[in-house]
Design an enzyme around this catalytic site. Structure first.
Site, mmCIF file in Angstrom:
data_model
loop_
_atom_site.group_PDB
_atom_site.id
_atom_site.type_symbol
_atom_site.label_atom_id
_atom_site.label_comp_id
_atom_site.label_asym_id
_atom_site.label_seq_id
_atom_site.Cartn_x
_atom_site.Cartn_y
_atom_site.Cartn_z
ATOM 1 N N GLU A 121 59.507 66.847 91.457
ATOM 2 C CA GLU A 121 59.654 67.719 90.601
ATOM 3 C C GLU A 121 61.372 67.734 91.047
ATOM 4 O O GLU A 121 61.151 68.973 92.166
ATOM 5 C CB GLU A 121 59.412 68.582 90.243
ATOM 6 C CG GLU A 121 58.118 68.142 88.671
ATOM 7 C CD GLU A 121 57.905 69.844 88.153
ATOM 8 O OE1 GLU A 121 58.878 70.149 87.690
ATOM 9 O OE2 GLU A 121 56.562 69.078 87.548
ATOM 10 N N ASN A 161 48.942 71.453 88.552
ATOM 11 C CA ASN A 161 50.142 71.421 88.665
ATOM 12 C C ASN A 161 50.962 73.136 88.770
ATOM 13 O O ASN A 161 50.591 73.518 87.600
ATOM 14 C CB ASN A 161 51.112 70.844 87.563
ATOM 15 C CG ASN A 161 52.686 70.626 87.034
ATOM 16 O OD1 ASN A 161 53.304 70.647 87.910
ATOM 17 N ND2 ASN A 161 52.823 72.040 86.263
ATOM 18 N N GLU A 162 51.963 73.142 89.820
ATOM 19 C CA GLU A 162 52.346 75.071 89.347
ATOM 20 C C GLU A 162 51.700 75.638 89.726
ATOM 21 O O GLU A 162 51.981 76.207 88.284
ATOM 22 C CB GLU A 162 53.972 74.531 88.637
ATOM 23 C CG GLU A 162 54.872 74.303 88.931
ATOM 24 C CD GLU A 162 56.642 74.086 88.239
ATOM 25 O OE1 GLU A 162 56.264 74.888 87.353
ATOM 26 O OE2 GLU A 162 57.525 73.277 88.445
ATOM 27 N N GLU A 215 56.862 63.650 81.104
ATOM 28 C CA GLU A 215 55.956 64.867 80.539
ATOM 29 C C GLU A 215 56.111 65.185 78.977
ATOM 30 O O GLU A 215 57.041 64.590 78.396
ATOM 31 C CB GLU A 215 56.356 65.702 81.186
ATOM 32 C CG GLU A 215 55.700 67.156 80.612
ATOM 33 C CD GLU A 215 55.520 68.435 81.288
ATOM 34 O OE1 GLU A 215 56.820 68.666 82.054
ATOM 35 O OE2 GLU A 215 55.252 70.504 80.907
ATOM 36 N N GLN A 225 63.995 64.694 84.232
ATOM 37 C CA GLN A 225 62.411 64.037 83.944
ATOM 38 C C GLN A 225 62.682 62.621 83.314
ATOM 39 O O GLN A 225 64.131 62.283 82.747
ATOM 40 C CB GLN A 225 61.764 64.515 82.721
ATOM 41 C CG GLN A 225 60.826 65.196 83.120
ATOM 42 C CD GLN A 225 59.880 66.230 82.100
ATOM 43 O OE1 GLN A 225 59.681 65.534 81.138
ATOM 44 N NE2 GLN A 225 59.018 67.656 82.313
HETATM 45 O O1 AHR Z 1 60.252 69.418 84.237
HETATM 46 C C1 AHR Z 1 60.180 70.644 83.727
HETATM 47 C C2 AHR Z 1 59.411 71.510 84.129
HETATM 48 O O2 AHR Z 1 59.440 72.302 84.952
HETATM 49 C C3 AHR Z 1 57.357 71.668 84.672
HETATM 50 O O3 AHR Z 1 56.628 71.332 83.704
HETATM 51 C C4 AHR Z 1 57.281 72.303 85.574
HETATM 52 O O4 AHR Z 1 56.506 71.909 86.322
HETATM 53 C C5 AHR Z 1 58.249 72.924 85.935
HETATM 54 O O5 AHR Z 1 58.346 73.777 85.708
#
Ligand code: AHR
Length: 492
Positions: free
Chosen positions: A296, A172-173, A25, A345
């Site tokens: 994630e 996303n989310e 990211e 990540q």
């Molecule tokens: O990985 C960090 C963050 O965690 C991501 O940007 C988000 O999707 C999640 O809340």
């Protein structure tokens, strides 16, 4: 002696290699510094991408890579990240510290990075603040071979032929940073956006809908009910951290056995999440067509002291290696429904496999576990029966061992076993049913202290090493699995 039965007659599903996927990211030093140093950097690079990182990732085997976020994805306008660098506008990265994002790492750079490391791309589209048209055009720009303003633009930017693009997430989310939507509203938005994501030529998209935040089962229920038939995959996010986000997080390196236990206990909660989410999905998808995409996962601690709190930079210890091993065994054992998983990540953020400091790079204990487990990629899952024993701490207990087994295309059997107990070794008596094997070898990852880690000064404290406390006689295997270790057995 703890009994383990491995049945090679019972070949189950193929372990989708994408279970070993990763995530990058525009956050902190993940992309910039971690991957992208620019073409003029003194750090050796290929078109701006670090050579040391490319080499390490190729060795570890990255099947699929998710980008550009995370929360960043629903704030990202892809057209800002194409064309000559001097013309790309800078933006404020409002999610992660308000830093300037110069958009130098964009679509072309990401897709080149994927090619260099041998990974398939997985792109998260912007549903929260982008338009249907913008998302549709992104897919067209990347994957169409036809004649259109988007394909002309791609050609002007130096790429004649389209790329292959299979995995695409529609937001996303969206229950949080991606728009704070309710599941009813998101389902409708998902259906609308997904309609316009076309298959160009023989490029066939696999569309992923935004799934639940950990145990928000209502989200899974509503989205599956209203949009299940329009999706190929549904995501799930679960970090190893307290479910209540207001609770304080612990330190990545400075912890005692109490915190070791609680982190491993929280990790094991993934099993319940998989089971319960799949049960709901099955209600609306009896054919079990829709895959669970855990895009994630990983540990989330306090940031390293002295670093920017918005950059989520944390160290990685033997405990993280166990967390990775437990999750990967769980994903393998549920590979009939888990089509992909992505560790959060890849570099310099949360449970990273690589940490960098200027031109220096180190591999974390988690990196070594991914490398050990890579033998399971695209292998057939085998049926195992592991006797349950427990690791007790105070008045609580958790399973002491985690394991999975597979057979690869050459007929080799691989068994990965984690011993969560920091004090007690476990003697395993393993019966192999089915094929006869006569040769055994093993590697191990362990260390003296529960919080041992690799540093820029001592980069090889925790890593995979050959292991010999094993033997095989008449298809019967004896293995001692040391306390706090991850072991890989190979049978030929
Ligand atoms: O990985 C960090 C963050 O965690 C991501 O940007 C988000 O999707 C999640 O809340």
């Amino acid at each position: 002696m703890v009994s383990l039965k491995v049945n090679s007659q019972e070949k189950k599903h193929l372990i989708n290699k994408n279970i070993y996927g990763h995530f990058v990211e525009h956050l902190g030093r993940c992309i910039y510094e971690g991957i992208w140093v620019g073409k003029d950097s003194t750090i050796p690079n290929i078109n701006g991408i670090r050579k040391d990182v490319i080499h390490a990732l190729r060795e570890m085997k990255v099947p699929v890579l998710r980008w550009p976020g995370g929360c960043f994805a629903d704030n990202y306008h892809w057209m800002d990240g194409i064309g000559p660098y001097e013309k790309r506008p800078s933006m404020i990265n409002t999610n992660w510290g308000g830093v300037t994002e110069n958009n130098h790492f964009g679509t072309h750079e990401f897709l080149e990075f994927c090619e260099l490391i041998g990974a398939e791309p997985y792109i998260s589209g912007n549903l929260g603040s982008g338009t249907v048209r913008e998302m549709q055009q992104w897919v067209e720009y990347i994957s169409s071979d036809g004649q259109s303003p988007m394909t002309d633009l791609r050609k002007e930017n130096g790429r004649e032929k389209p790329w292959k693009l299979k995995y695409f997430a529609v937001g996303n989310e969206n229950w949080g940073c991606g728009g704070n939507m309710r599941p009813e509203y998101y389902s409708d938005e998902y259906r609308r956006y997904a309609t316009y994501l076309r298959n160009y030529g023989d490029n066939k998209l696999y569309k992923v809908a935004c799934g639940a935040n950990a145990d928000d089962y209502n989200w899974t229920e509503v989205v599956m009910k209203n949009a299940g038939k329009y999706m190929d995959g549904l995501s799930l996010h679960y970090y190893t951290m307290p479910l209540d986000w207001s609770q304080p997080k612990g330190s990545a390196v400075d912890f005692d056995e109490k915190e070791w236990f609680s982190i491993l206990q929280m990790t094991l909660f993934m099993e319940e999440l998989i089971e319960k989410n799949l049960k709901i999905m099955d209600k609306y998808d009896e054919e079990k067509r829709v895959g669970l995409i855990i895009d994630e996962w990983g540990t989330w601690y306090q940031v390293e002291p002295g670093t920017n709190p918005s950059f989520l930079y944390q160290q990685n210890t033997l405990r993280d290696a166990l967390v990775a091993g437990i999750n990967l065994n769980l994903f393998n054992n549920n590979c009939d429904r888990i089509h992909m998983a992505n560790l959060a990540q890849m570099i310099n953020v949360l449970q990273s496999v690589i940490l960098t400091d200027g031109d220096k790079m180190i591999l974390t204990p988690t990196y070594h576990v991914f490398k050990m487990f890579s033998v399971h990629q695209n292998s057939s899952l085998l049926d195992i029966d592991l006797e349950e024993t427990y690791y007790h701490y105070g008045n609580e207990k958790i399973k002491q061992l985690s394991a999975s087994a597979s057979m690869d295309s050459e007929g080799k059997i691989h068994i990965t076993i984690c011993n969560l107990d920091p004090t007690n070794d476990v003697e395993i008596d393993c019966t192999l049913k089915g094929e006869n094997k006569s040769k055994i070898s093993a590697t191990i990852l362990t260390s003296d202290k529960i919080n041992d880690r690799n540093t820029f000064e001592q980069p090889e404290t925790v890593m995979e090493k050959p292991y010999h406390n094993i033997r095989i006689e008449n298809n019967q295997i004896y293995a001692s699995i040391p306390a706090k270790s991850v072991v890989l057995l190979t049978l030929e």
